[in-house]
Design a protein around this motif. Structure first.
Motif, mmCIF file in Angstrom:
data_model
loop_
_atom_site.group_PDB
_atom_site.id
_atom_site.type_symbol
_atom_site.label_atom_id
_atom_site.label_comp_id
_atom_site.label_asym_id
_atom_site.label_seq_id
_atom_site.Cartn_x
_atom_site.Cartn_y
_atom_site.Cartn_z
ATOM 1 N N ALA A 22 0.834 -1.202 0.000
ATOM 2 C CA ALA A 22 0.000 0.000 0.000
ATOM 3 C C ALA A 22 0.871 1.256 0.000
ATOM 4 O O ALA A 22 0.635 2.198 -0.769
ATOM 5 C CB ALA A 22 -0.937 -0.011 1.210
ATOM 6 N N LYS A 23 1.878 1.271 0.854
ATOM 7 C CA LYS A 23 2.777 2.428 0.922
ATOM 8 C C LYS A 23 3.536 2.601 -0.386
ATOM 9 O O LYS A 23 3.715 3.723 -0.868
ATOM 10 C CB LYS A 23 3.753 2.262 2.093
ATOM 11 C CG LYS A 23 3.088 2.398 3.452
ATOM 12 C CD LYS A 23 4.076 2.114 4.578
ATOM 13 C CE LYS A 23 3.413 2.169 5.938
ATOM 14 N NZ LYS A 23 4.360 1.863 7.015
ATOM 15 N N ALA A 24 3.971 1.500 -0.988
ATOM 16 C CA ALA A 24 4.711 1.567 -2.257
ATOM 17 C C ALA A 24 3.823 2.099 -3.376
ATOM 18 O O ALA A 24 4.250 2.961 -4.166
ATOM 19 C CB ALA A 24 5.261 0.190 -2.617
ATOM 20 N N LEU A 25 2.584 1.626 -3.447
ATOM 21 C CA LEU A 25 1.666 2.088 -4.496
ATOM 22 C C LEU A 25 1.358 3.577 -4.339
ATOM 23 O O LEU A 25 1.317 4.322 -5.319
ATOM 24 C CB LEU A 25 0.380 1.262 -4.489
ATOM 25 C CG LEU A 25 -0.582 1.518 -5.644
ATOM 26 C CD1 LEU A 25 0.076 1.187 -6.986
ATOM 27 C CD2 LEU A 25 -1.848 0.688 -5.470
ATOM 28 N N LEU A 26 1.180 4.018 -3.095
ATOM 29 C CA LEU A 26 0.935 5.441 -2.858
ATOM 30 C C LEU A 26 2.148 6.271 -3.273
ATOM 31 O O LEU A 26 1.996 7.340 -3.881
ATOM 32 C CB LEU A 26 0.592 5.696 -1.386
ATOM 33 C CG LEU A 26 0.245 7.139 -1.024
ATOM 34 C CD1 LEU A 26 -0.986 7.624 -1.778
ATOM 35 C CD2 LEU A 26 0.031 7.270 0.475
ATOM 36 N N GLU A 27 3.328 5.803 -2.991
ATOM 37 C CA GLU A 27 4.551 6.508 -3.385
ATOM 38 C C GLU A 27 4.659 6.582 -4.913
ATOM 39 O O GLU A 27 5.022 7.625 -5.464
ATOM 40 C CB GLU A 27 5.774 5.808 -2.794
ATOM 41 C CG GLU A 27 7.089 6.494 -3.102
ATOM 42 C CD GLU A 27 7.291 7.808 -2.369
ATOM 43 O OE1 GLU A 27 8.212 8.552 -2.763
ATOM 44 O OE2 GLU A 27 6.560 8.102 -1.399
ATOM 45 N N ILE A 28 4.342 5.491 -5.593
ATOM 46 C CA ILE A 28 4.354 5.486 -7.057
ATOM 47 C C ILE A 28 3.365 6.515 -7.587
ATOM 48 O O ILE A 28 3.664 7.269 -8.513
ATOM 49 C CB ILE A 28 4.026 4.071 -7.596
ATOM 50 C CG1 ILE A 28 5.198 3.128 -7.326
ATOM 51 C CG2 ILE A 28 3.678 4.110 -9.082
ATOM 52 C CD1 ILE A 28 4.870 1.659 -7.550
ATOM 53 N N GLU A 29 2.187 6.562 -6.960
ATOM 54 C CA GLU A 29 1.169 7.525 -7.399
ATOM 55 C C GLU A 29 1.612 8.953 -7.140
ATOM 56 O O GLU A 29 1.528 9.807 -8.026
ATOM 57 C CB GLU A 29 -0.158 7.255 -6.686
ATOM 58 C CG GLU A 29 -1.244 8.225 -7.119
ATOM 59 C CD GLU A 29 -2.565 7.985 -6.420
ATOM 60 O OE1 GLU A 29 -3.566 8.510 -6.918
ATOM 61 O OE2 GLU A 29 -2.593 7.315 -5.367
ATOM 62 N N ARG A 30 2.063 9.230 -5.944
ATOM 63 C CA ARG A 30 2.461 10.597 -5.588
ATOM 64 C C ARG A 30 3.587 11.128 -6.462
ATOM 65 O O ARG A 30 3.588 12.291 -6.831
ATOM 66 C CB ARG A 30 2.890 10.651 -4.125
ATOM 67 C CG ARG A 30 1.730 10.625 -3.179
ATOM 68 C CD ARG A 30 2.199 10.787 -1.765
ATOM 69 N NE ARG A 30 1.059 10.982 -0.889
ATOM 70 C CZ ARG A 30 1.120 10.850 0.416
ATOM 71 N NH1 ARG A 30 2.261 10.529 1.003
ATOM 72 N NH2 ARG A 30 0.053 11.049 1.144
ATOM 73 N N ARG A 31 4.532 10.272 -6.765
ATOM 74 C CA ARG A 31 5.686 10.706 -7.553
ATOM 75 C C ARG A 31 5.435 10.601 -9.057
ATOM 76 O O ARG A 31 6.286 10.984 -9.853
ATOM 77 C CB ARG A 31 6.913 9.893 -7.160
ATOM 78 C CG ARG A 31 7.337 10.202 -5.713
ATOM 79 C CD ARG A 31 8.487 9.375 -5.223
ATOM 80 N NE ARG A 31 9.629 9.443 -6.126
ATOM 81 C CZ ARG A 31 10.642 8.583 -6.094
ATOM 82 N NH1 ARG A 31 10.655 7.610 -5.210
ATOM 83 N NH2 ARG A 31 11.642 8.698 -6.936
ATOM 84 N N GLY A 32 4.261 10.089 -9.430
ATOM 85 C CA GLY A 32 3.919 9.983 -10.844
ATOM 86 C C GLY A 32 4.802 9.006 -11.603
ATOM 87 O O GLY A 32 4.988 9.142 -12.812
ATOM 88 N N VAL A 42 -4.711 3.862 -11.818
ATOM 89 C CA VAL A 42 -5.592 2.691 -11.887
ATOM 90 C C VAL A 42 -5.214 1.825 -13.087
ATOM 91 O O VAL A 42 -5.107 0.597 -12.972
ATOM 92 C CB VAL A 42 -7.079 3.121 -11.956
ATOM 93 C CG1 VAL A 42 -7.978 1.932 -12.182
ATOM 94 C CG2 VAL A 42 -7.475 3.853 -10.675
ATOM 95 N N GLU A 43 -4.991 2.464 -14.226
ATOM 96 C CA GLU A 43 -4.583 1.717 -15.421
ATOM 97 C C GLU A 43 -3.241 1.016 -15.172
ATOM 98 O O GLU A 43 -3.050 -0.150 -15.519
ATOM 99 C CB GLU A 43 -4.472 2.652 -16.620
ATOM 100 C CG GLU A 43 -4.082 1.947 -17.903
ATOM 101 C CD GLU A 43 -3.862 2.908 -19.060
ATOM 102 O OE1 GLU A 43 -3.107 2.535 -19.968
ATOM 103 O OE2 GLU A 43 -4.412 4.028 -19.043
ATOM 104 N N TYR A 44 -2.317 1.744 -14.561
ATOM 105 C CA TYR A 44 -1.005 1.181 -14.227
ATOM 106 C C TYR A 44 -1.143 -0.042 -13.319
ATOM 107 O O TYR A 44 -0.587 -1.102 -13.585
ATOM 108 C CB TYR A 44 -0.142 2.254 -13.551
ATOM 109 C CG TYR A 44 1.046 1.701 -12.806
ATOM 110 C CD1 TYR A 44 2.207 1.319 -13.479
ATOM 111 C CD2 TYR A 44 0.998 1.541 -11.424
ATOM 112 C CE1 TYR A 44 3.291 0.800 -12.789
ATOM 113 C CE2 TYR A 44 2.076 1.022 -10.727
ATOM 114 C CZ TYR A 44 3.224 0.650 -11.416
ATOM 115 O OH TYR A 44 4.285 0.131 -10.733
ATOM 116 N N ALA A 45 -1.905 0.099 -12.228
ATOM 117 C CA ALA A 45 -2.047 -0.988 -11.260
ATOM 118 C C ALA A 45 -2.747 -2.202 -11.868
ATOM 119 O O ALA A 45 -2.424 -3.340 -11.531
ATOM 120 C CB ALA A 45 -2.797 -0.496 -10.026
ATOM 121 N N ALA A 46 -3.686 -1.951 -12.771
ATOM 122 C CA ALA A 46 -4.370 -3.054 -13.443
ATOM 123 C C ALA A 46 -3.389 -3.820 -14.337
ATOM 124 O O ALA A 46 -3.355 -5.050 -14.327
ATOM 125 C CB ALA A 46 -5.545 -2.530 -14.261
#
Length: 196
Positions: A22-32, A42-46
């Protein structure tokens, strides 16, 4: 070590792994970091992990709750606890409710968290205030937020046929709330364009 102890250890490792993911995914999102190959987190995670929009939301909300409660002596230990705390949206009520739950000495469950939130933060009738998603991350743009919301709506549309009657009714209520917010946003944007 007994079979039960081994299986319990596996479950604990899974819970720890969920929080780390969860923390890693949030970091990926925040940093783009998912850009430029994907149009949304969402597309990336899918594509990368087979996660749907609801899964991304669960991961994001859990990570934000853990951030909000960072440094406390006894943090949440599972996703269900984080999910219930995420409904409180902001750090202050999350801390207040979590502290009361931990201080109660009772077994910490999602129901205990919801009941404590209703008691501490509810309206005059003792009912909890309507649940809303965790507030947006402040450093993201409004355009990105709307694009993410559209992706979540598309994911929900794909799953609507699997919903039962009660779930459909709840979804309709949430859509009414969303339409109200969209109308307010549209009015605000229109007023700003006229005055500019």
């Amino acid at each position: 070590m007994s079979d039960l102890k081994k299986l319990e250890a596996t479950i604990r490792k899974g819970q720890t792994a969920f929080f780390a993911a969860a923390k890693a995914l949030l970091e990926i999102e925040r940093r783009g970091l998912w850009k430029p190959n994907f149009t949304s987190i969402v597309e990336y995670a899918a594509a990368r992990f087979g996660l749907g929009g609801c899964d991304v939301s669960r991961y994001r909300n859990a990570a934000i709750v853990l951030e909000n409660l960072d440094g406390i002596e006894k943090p949440p230990t599972n996703e269900a606890q984080c999910r219930e705390l995420a409904k409180l949206r902001h750090q202050e009520p999350q801390l207040k409710v979590w502290s009361a739950v931990v201080g109660s000495g009772e077994k910490i469950t999602a129901k205990l968290i919801a009941d404590t939130a209703a008691k501490l933060l509810g309206g005059d009738d003792g009912e909890p205030k309507p649940s809303e998603p965790v507030s947006p991350i402040e450093d993201r743009t409004a355009i990105h937020e709307v694009a993410t919301a559209l992706n979540f709506l598309q994911a929900a549309q794909e799953r609507v046929n699997t919903l039962g009657e009660e779930e459909r009714s709840s979804l309709l209520e949430q859509l009414d709330i969303a339409e109200q917010h969209i109308g307010e946003l549209r009015s605000s944007l229109s007023a700003e364009l006229v005055s500019a």
